[in-house]
Write a protein that holds these residues in place. Structure first.
Motif, PDB file in Angstrom:
ATOM      1  N   GLU A 367       0.823  -1.204   0.000  1.00 35.71           N
ATOM      2  CA  GLU A 367       0.000   0.000   0.000  1.00 35.71           C
ATOM      3  C   GLU A 367       0.858   1.256   0.000  1.00 35.71           C
ATOM      4  O   GLU A 367       0.566   2.235  -0.702  1.00 35.71           O
ATOM      5  CB  GLU A 367      -0.913  -0.008   1.224  1.00 35.71           C
ATOM      6  N   SER A 368       1.948   1.231   0.755  1.00 31.58           N
ATOM      7  CA  SER A 368       2.839   2.399   0.827  1.00 31.58           C
ATOM      8  C   SER A 368       3.461   2.699  -0.531  1.00 31.58           C
ATOM      9  O   SER A 368       3.500   3.858  -0.969  1.00 31.58           O
ATOM     10  CB  SER A 368       3.944   2.149   1.857  1.00 31.58           C
ATOM     11  N   VAL A 369       3.961   1.664  -1.211  1.00 32.98           N
ATOM     12  CA  VAL A 369       4.591   1.860  -2.520  1.00 32.98           C
ATOM     13  C   VAL A 369       3.548   2.278  -3.553  1.00 32.98           C
ATOM     14  O   VAL A 369       3.804   3.174  -4.379  1.00 32.98           O
ATOM     15  CB  VAL A 369       5.308   0.568  -2.969  1.00 32.98           C
ATOM     16  N   CYS A 370       2.385   1.660  -3.520  1.00 30.23           N
ATOM     17  CA  CYS A 370       1.328   1.956  -4.492  1.00 30.23           C
ATOM     18  C   CYS A 370       0.935   3.432  -4.462  1.00 30.23           C
ATOM     19  O   CYS A 370       0.936   4.122  -5.489  1.00 30.23           O
ATOM     20  CB  CYS A 370       0.122   1.065  -4.209  1.00 30.23           C
ATOM     21  N   TYR A 371       0.609   3.938  -3.286  1.00 25.31           N
ATOM     22  CA  TYR A 371       0.166   5.331  -3.190  1.00 25.31           C
ATOM     23  C   TYR A 371       1.325   6.316  -3.285  1.00 25.31           C
ATOM     24  O   TYR A 371       1.138   7.467  -3.691  1.00 25.31           O
ATOM     25  CB  TYR A 371      -0.612   5.542  -1.887  1.00 25.31           C
ATOM     26  N   TYR A 372       2.525   5.868  -2.945  1.00 27.72           N
ATOM     27  CA  TYR A 372       3.699   6.725  -3.112  1.00 27.72           C
ATOM     28  C   TYR A 372       3.930   7.013  -4.591  1.00 27.72           C
ATOM     29  O   TYR A 372       4.110   8.170  -5.003  1.00 27.72           O
ATOM     30  CB  TYR A 372       4.914   6.040  -2.501  1.00 27.72           C
ATOM     31  N   LEU A 373       3.923   5.959  -5.416  1.00 30.63           N
ATOM     32  CA  LEU A 373       4.124   6.148  -6.855  1.00 30.63           C
ATOM     33  C   LEU A 373       2.978   6.934  -7.473  1.00 30.63           C
ATOM     34  O   LEU A 373       3.193   7.780  -8.347  1.00 30.63           O
ATOM     35  CB  LEU A 373       4.266   4.789  -7.548  1.00 30.63           C
ATOM     36  N   ALA A 374       1.747   6.658  -7.033  1.00 35.28           N
ATOM     37  CA  ALA A 374       0.605   7.416  -7.542  1.00 35.28           C
ATOM     38  C   ALA A 374       0.762   8.900  -7.224  1.00 35.28           C
ATOM     39  O   ALA A 374       0.494   9.763  -8.067  1.00 35.28           O
ATOM     40  CB  ALA A 374      -0.687   6.871  -6.936  1.00 35.28           C
ATOM     41  N   GLY A 375       1.212   9.194  -6.026  1.00 39.41           N
ATOM     42  CA  GLY A 375       1.411  10.589  -5.644  1.00 39.41           C
ATOM     43  C   GLY A 375       2.522  11.253  -6.442  1.00 39.41           C
ATOM     44  O   GLY A 375       2.405  12.429  -6.821  1.00 39.41           O
ATOM     45  N   LEU A 376       3.610  10.503  -6.709  1.00 35.78           N
ATOM     46  CA  LEU A 376       4.688  11.068  -7.521  1.00 35.78           C
ATOM     47  C   LEU A 376       4.179  11.463  -8.903  1.00 35.78           C
ATOM     48  O   LEU A 376       4.515  12.527  -9.432  1.00 35.78           O
ATOM     49  CB  LEU A 376       5.820  10.052  -7.676  1.00 35.78           C
ATOM     50  N   LEU A 377       3.377  10.590  -9.497  1.00 36.43           N
ATOM     51  CA  LEU A 377       2.854  10.867 -10.833  1.00 36.43           C
ATOM     52  C   LEU A 377       1.904  12.058 -10.826  1.00 36.43           C
ATOM     53  O   LEU A 377       1.780  12.773 -11.818  1.00 36.43           O
ATOM     54  CB  LEU A 377       2.148   9.632 -11.384  1.00 36.43           C
ATOM     55  N   ASP A 378       1.244  12.281  -9.706  1.00 38.95           N
ATOM     56  CA  ASP A 378       0.329  13.429  -9.598  1.00 38.95           C
ATOM     57  C   ASP A 378       1.053  14.756  -9.402  1.00 38.95           C
ATOM     58  O   ASP A 378       0.449  15.812  -9.536  1.00 38.95           O
ATOM     59  CB  ASP A 378      -0.637  13.229  -8.418  1.00 38.95           C
ATOM     60  N   GLU A 379       2.338  14.694  -9.060  1.00 34.02           N
ATOM     61  CA  GLU A 379       3.074  15.917  -8.740  1.00 34.02           C
ATOM     62  C   GLU A 379       3.541  16.689  -9.970  1.00 34.02           C
ATOM     63  O   GLU A 379       4.150  17.739  -9.843  1.00 34.02           O
ATOM     64  CB  GLU A 379       4.300  15.584  -7.872  1.00 34.02           C
ATOM     65  N   LYS A 380       3.314  16.147 -11.171  1.00 33.11           N
ATOM     66  CA  LYS A 380       3.748  16.781 -12.423  1.00 33.11           C
ATOM     67  C   LYS A 380       5.270  16.930 -12.507  1.00 33.11           C
ATOM     68  O   LYS A 380       5.784  17.819 -13.174  1.00 33.11           O
ATOM     69  CB  LYS A 380       3.118  18.174 -12.585  1.00 33.11           C
ATOM     70  N   LEU A 381       5.980  16.047 -11.821  1.00 32.95           N
ATOM     71  CA  LEU A 381       7.437  16.107 -11.860  1.00 32.95           C
ATOM     72  C   LEU A 381       7.966  15.285 -13.035  1.00 32.95           C
ATOM     73  O   LEU A 381       7.382  14.256 -13.384  1.00 32.95           O
ATOM     74  CB  LEU A 381       8.015  15.554 -10.553  1.00 32.95           C
TER      75      LEU A 381
END
Length: 625
Positions: A367-381
């Motif tokens: 769960e930690s890795v899943c939402y971490y990567l999802a959040g990274l992709l949402d950051e527009k980085l």
């Protein structure tokens, strides 16, 4: 369902995209086959640790921004998706009957109508193309609920796969034509597997093509497809001869309503062990294709993305499924009397605690890795997550295997009783893992990481003398035995996580030292040795888990979330266990000569069994006299 529409209407955000998107797409690629844009990001002036988390860790380089766990920046955004998910959950609980779906062999009209009314097919399609334009984090929370039945989750995953490929590789005309129709539910998409996967006798080619164009007839026979029986849109992979008469894989969009008279679209349903309500079939197809039917310029890239774009939705669905499994286990363990110790329940037994602990920690890591990567992709980085996406898929598969093992160990024969839903769910998981298998993940992850390490760090090892190599070998062993802190990662996390941060940094130092030794002396041998590559990938996976759990636990405790103290303890235990596990793997890798010889012998054993046609070692009580 009008409440759902109102909730989404209040959400002012459109789909958030990375700067690293494909040049002709509006959504980022998570494929492990790097696009030209990805390669330019990794070879530019910006340090690699700012572009790729896992590659940076492998080079013992640390970017402190990666220790900030991504989250919703606006409370209203979080409340909006929570309201959406709550309504979806209630709707699915009311309409999904697992037994009835399996018996019918398809999703019921009630379930399909519920998914259509909730606009699930359009969740990840941008608003400009008629979708809801939700973020990755939103999409993960939705997929958690869709795993109420794996047939529902798989059905929506196929739809997501098709829409993602059109969004990423389609022309503007293709996007405008198909994406709004998929989002509204008017088009029910399907996809074939890349030819050769899933069948030894499948074939698909385009005949009659010219040197300058792709007009011809696509002829496919016995090709495995998902959802093709009742679909009206199919993405089909087929081989096309180019000007040099070589076969190249291409992807074609087949619009069923526009097929000509006499053309063929026939399906034969596969009898799968589980996922009985999912259409897994063999398709025989004859259809006219033109240049306007082609999706993307390179069929191999499209095929790779077709597999990789399912990783995050499936991981989120596995998280939701795991939570349900643990709730069922807790309920049964607390209610069932022990047969060993009278007067207590199963929940009092230590072996139950052990099994539940292991499964819970795996779920926390996933769960930690899943939402971490999802959040990274949402950051527009402008970050690259190809390696991380592949590692996430490995974590997902390992967790799903563990859920089956836990159910068998705790529930015993009840887990395989056909009158219980547990038995059906175990079959569904087995079928799901067979459908979305990626056997080449190890090579892709390891070689991508080593390639970046060599391009960035390899120059430092050129021109080394024999004496310098010996000194370097001694330093490698010293780094393995007693790694020194260089980045002081603990300064960027909660003080209670100091030990976890030290374990992460020790693993980074050890990995960089071993890679330096391997790639400066035996790089080619290691690249051809699967066992060594698998050990390397396991270490990369452990590092990713440590970063994501440390960042998550630090945030949870800082903002005062419920049970945050348990997260600190879980994270410390995970980091300690995985760091020590990585140490063992890296110790083995440091003895590259002996390890390669050992691995070669091991792989020869497997080849021998295949050549023999099975296990042909004589019985230990056999006699030859």
């Amino acid at each position: 369902m009008q409440r759902v529409a109102r909730l989404i209407a209040r959400n002012p955000r459109s789909l958030q995209l990375r700067a690293a998107s494909h040049a002709t797409s509006e959504t980022p690629s998570t494929s492990s086959i790097a696009t030209t844009k990805m390669e330019s990001l990794l070879t530019g002036d910006i340090p690699v640790e700012k572009r790729s988390l896992t590659r940076g860790l492998a080079m013992n380089k640390f970017e402190k921004d990666f220790m900030i766990y991504p989250e919703y920046t606006e409370t209203d955004d979080l409340r909006n998706i929570e309201g959406f998910v709550k309504i979806l959950q209630e709707t699915l609980e009311r309409t999904v009957d697992e037994r009835a779906l399996e018996k019918a062999g398809e999703l019921s009209p009630e379930v399909l109508n519920a998914l259509r009314a909730s606009e699930i097919a359009g969740c990840f399609i941008p608003k400009d193309y008629g979708g809801l334009g939700l973020t990755y984090k939103d999409f993960m929370k939705i997929n958690e609920e869709l795993s109420i039945d794996w047939s529902v989750a798989t059905h929506t995953t196929v739809s997501h796969m098709v829409s993602s490929l059109i969004l990423l590789y389609g022309t503007e005309a293709q996007k405008e034509k198909y994406l709004p129709a998929i989002a509204s539910g008017k088009v029910r998409p399907a996809i074939t597997l890349p030819v050769g996967i899933g069948s030894l006798t499948s074939s698909a080619e385009v005949h009659g093509t010219s040197v300058t164009g792709l007009d011809g007839t696509l002829m496919a026979e016995n090709v495995q497809a998902y959802g093709a029986d009742k679909a009206n849109l199919l993405l089909a992979f087929a081989y096309v001869k180019d000007a040099s008469k070589e076969l190249n894989l291409r992807c074609f969009i087949i619009d069923r309503p526009q097929m000509k008279e006499g053309e063929k679209w026939e399906t034969k349903r596969d009898e799968t062990l589980g996922l009985k309500a999912v259409d897994v079939s063999r398709v025989t197809l004859t259809a006219t294709v033109t240049e306007q039917s082609v999706l993307g310029d390179n069929g191999k890239d499209v095929a790779s993305e077709a597999l990789s774009c399912t990783r995050m939705p499936l991981s989120a669905a596995a998280v939701g499924y795991g939570k349900r499994v643990l709730e069922d286990i807790a309920r049964i363990a607390n209610e069932t009397e022990s047969l060993i110790t009278p007067g207590v329940t199963l929940s009092a037994h230590s072996h139950i605690h052990r099994t539940v602990s292991q499964l819970s920690l795996q779920l926390y890591a996933l769960e930690s890795v899943c939402y971490y990567l999802a959040g990274l992709l949402d950051e527009k980085l402008p970050v690259v997550v190809d390696v991380e996406s592949a590692l996430l898929h490995r974590l997902t598969r390992a967790f799903l295997r563990s859920t089956t093992t836990a159910l068998l160990e705790i529930l015993g024969t009840r887990a395989v009783d056909s009158r219980e839903l547990f038995e059906k769910r175990i079959r569904d998981v087995a079928t799901l893992m067979a459908m979305f298998d990626e056997s080449d993940t190890v090579e892709q992850v390891a070689l991508a990481t080593m390639s970046t390490w060599t391009s960035r760090m390899g120059k430092q090892s050129k021109g080394y003398s024999t004496l310098r190599r010996l000194l370097g070998a001694e330093k490698t062993m010293a780094d393995l035995r007693d790694p020194k802190l260089q980045h002081f990662i603990a300064e960027h996390a909660h003080p209670s996580l100091q030990l976890a941060c030290q374990e992460l940094e020790h693993s980074m130092v050890r990995l960089d030292a071993v890679l330096s030794k391997l790639l400066s002396t035996d790089g080619k041998q290691v690249q051809a040795d699967y066992q060594s590559l698998e050990r390397l990938v396991h270490v990369l996976e452990n590092n990713l888990v440590m970063v994501c759990t440390i960042a998550r636990a630090s945030r949870s405790y800082s903002v005062g979330l419920r049970n945050a103290d348990a997260e600190l303890a879980w994270t410390t235990w995970l980091a300690t266990e995985r760091s020590r596990e990585s140490w063992l793997h890296l110790n083995e890798l440091s003895d590259c000569f002996g390890l390669i010889r050992l691995n070669s012998s091991l792989l020869k054993s497997g080849r021998s069994v295949l050549e023999w046609g099975g296990y042909r070692i004589e019985s230990p009580v056999e006699r030859n006299w």
